[in-house]
Design an enzyme around this catalytic site. Sequence first.
Site, mmCIF file in Angstrom:
data_model
loop_
_atom_site.group_PDB
_atom_site.id
_atom_site.type_symbol
_atom_site.label_atom_id
_atom_site.label_comp_id
_atom_site.label_asym_id
_atom_site.label_seq_id
_atom_site.Cartn_x
_atom_site.Cartn_y
_atom_site.Cartn_z
ATOM 1 N N ASN A 1 43.109 33.466 52.049
ATOM 2 C CA ASN A 1 41.891 33.304 51.253
ATOM 3 C C ASN A 1 41.901 31.853 50.776
ATOM 4 O O ASN A 1 42.683 31.499 49.896
ATOM 5 C CB ASN A 1 41.941 34.282 50.070
ATOM 6 C CG ASN A 1 40.832 34.035 49.062
ATOM 7 O OD1 ASN A 1 39.907 33.278 49.335
ATOM 8 N ND2 ASN A 1 40.934 34.674 47.901
ATOM 9 N N LYS B 1 39.723 30.327 49.139
ATOM 10 C CA LYS B 1 38.997 30.168 47.861
ATOM 11 C C LYS B 1 38.046 28.965 47.919
ATOM 12 O O LYS B 1 37.564 28.614 48.992
ATOM 13 C CB LYS B 1 39.994 30.054 46.702
ATOM 14 C CG LYS B 1 40.989 31.198 46.690
ATOM 15 C CD LYS B 1 41.707 31.323 45.383
ATOM 16 C CE LYS B 1 42.750 32.423 45.490
ATOM 17 N NZ LYS B 1 43.422 32.690 44.235
ATOM 18 N N HIS C 1 37.841 40.842 44.717
ATOM 19 C CA HIS C 1 38.939 39.939 44.334
ATOM 20 C C HIS C 1 38.963 39.811 42.805
ATOM 21 O O HIS C 1 37.906 39.825 42.164
ATOM 22 C CB HIS C 1 38.743 38.573 44.987
ATOM 23 C CG HIS C 1 39.947 37.696 44.838
ATOM 24 N ND1 HIS C 1 40.200 36.986 43.697
ATOM 25 C CD2 HIS C 1 40.988 37.464 45.669
ATOM 26 C CE1 HIS C 1 41.345 36.334 43.837
ATOM 27 N NE2 HIS C 1 41.847 36.607 45.020
ATOM 28 N N GLU D 1 39.277 37.384 40.932
ATOM 29 C CA GLU D 1 38.458 36.293 40.384
ATOM 30 C C GLU D 1 36.986 36.715 40.321
ATOM 31 O O GLU D 1 36.245 36.292 39.435
ATOM 32 C CB GLU D 1 38.671 35.017 41.222
ATOM 33 C CG GLU D 1 40.038 34.419 40.925
ATOM 34 C CD GLU D 1 40.712 33.701 42.074
ATOM 35 O OE1 GLU D 1 40.044 33.320 43.042
ATOM 36 O OE2 GLU D 1 41.955 33.531 41.993
ATOM 37 N N GLU E 1 46.830 43.168 44.335
ATOM 38 C CA GLU E 1 47.044 41.827 43.801
ATOM 39 C C GLU E 1 47.165 41.893 42.286
ATOM 40 O O GLU E 1 46.152 41.846 41.579
ATOM 41 C CB GLU E 1 45.872 40.933 44.180
ATOM 42 C CG GLU E 1 45.656 40.806 45.669
ATOM 43 C CD GLU E 1 44.958 39.504 46.018
ATOM 44 O OE1 GLU E 1 45.578 38.694 46.709
ATOM 45 O OE2 GLU E 1 43.836 39.287 45.559
ATOM 46 N N GLY F 1 48.141 32.895 41.876
ATOM 47 C CA GLY F 1 48.063 31.461 41.608
ATOM 48 C C GLY F 1 48.977 31.004 40.488
ATOM 49 O O GLY F 1 48.878 29.872 40.003
ATOM 50 N N SER G 1 50.973 34.925 44.847
ATOM 51 C CA SER G 1 52.029 33.913 45.041
ATOM 52 C C SER G 1 52.989 34.274 46.177
ATOM 53 O O SER G 1 54.190 34.027 46.076
ATOM 54 C CB SER G 1 52.790 33.670 43.733
ATOM 55 O OG SER G 1 51.895 33.223 42.723
HETATM 56 C C1 PEP Z 1 44.690 35.461 46.100
HETATM 57 O O1 PEP Z 1 43.883 34.838 45.446
HETATM 58 O O2 PEP Z 1 44.270 36.408 46.789
HETATM 59 C C2 PEP Z 1 46.091 35.084 46.016
HETATM 60 C C3 PEP Z 1 46.987 35.981 46.321
HETATM 61 O O3 PEP Z 1 46.390 33.814 45.593
HETATM 62 P P1 PEP Z 1 47.858 33.139 45.526
HETATM 63 O O4 PEP Z 1 48.549 33.436 46.813
HETATM 64 O O5 PEP Z 1 47.584 31.680 45.337
HETATM 65 O O6 PEP Z 1 48.551 33.758 44.358
#
Ligand code: PEP
Length: 248
Positions: free
Chosen positions: A9, A11, A94, A96, A166, A172, A212
Amino acid sequence: MKKNYIAANWKMNLTRSKAVELAKDIREAVKDGKNKYMIAPSFTLIQDVAEVLKGSNILLGAQNMCAEEQGAFTGEVSPLQLLDLGVQVVILGHSERRHIFKETNELINSKVKMALAHKIEVILCVGELLEEREAGKAVAVCEEQIRKGLDGVSEKDMENITIAYEPVWAIGTGKTASPEDADEIHAEIRRVLKDMYGEEIAKNTYIQYGGSMKPTNAEALLAKENIDGGLIGGAGLKAETFAPICKF
Ligand code: PEP
């Protein structure tokens, strides 16, 4: 044995020339890979990235989609417009979108059904906030997001659904759920799917981990019984960090 499903992703990052460069690097790096792969660029990058991914083993994704087909929805992008660009997968729900843009389970469910009606595969993201985890509510939050997100989705359409677990506190932030903690929630998610759709569908549905994930922790996470892949943000923005994860 089930493959891993590794998805990037991107973003709200990159401009067209950088996106093309990165897509080419990833395409080259995973060309002999045996897993399932996907890249979801920003809407403005999709057309250029589609050209690079054509004929490759990487699916083309989008990061969001409107719950309507067309009309007076300023600033939105419809499933018809995504299909026109060759999009095969859409990430919905997601964290966000849920927490910054206040998308509800009901809206996400409308989007899920709209995507499935157009044969666009869905990655439905679920996950708890830190305070919800600390209050012992992680499983309950994920269960509600899954039950409401999949409301009205048929057994047949489950072929086109992936769940991404997630934990919001791990996205992040550099903090990762331990493989054991993540696997425990994944097992609970499979339990919910079994309750909704039966054992076979629960077993066959991909459940990705996101938060992450990087080359140094991916192997241990992906080795867990219930973790079938990763949805990857930060580490998906460089071929050097994304490609190693694709190999496990
Ligand atoms: C995500 O936004 O789906 C995600 C897992 O981000 P990150 O790997 O940066 O934590």
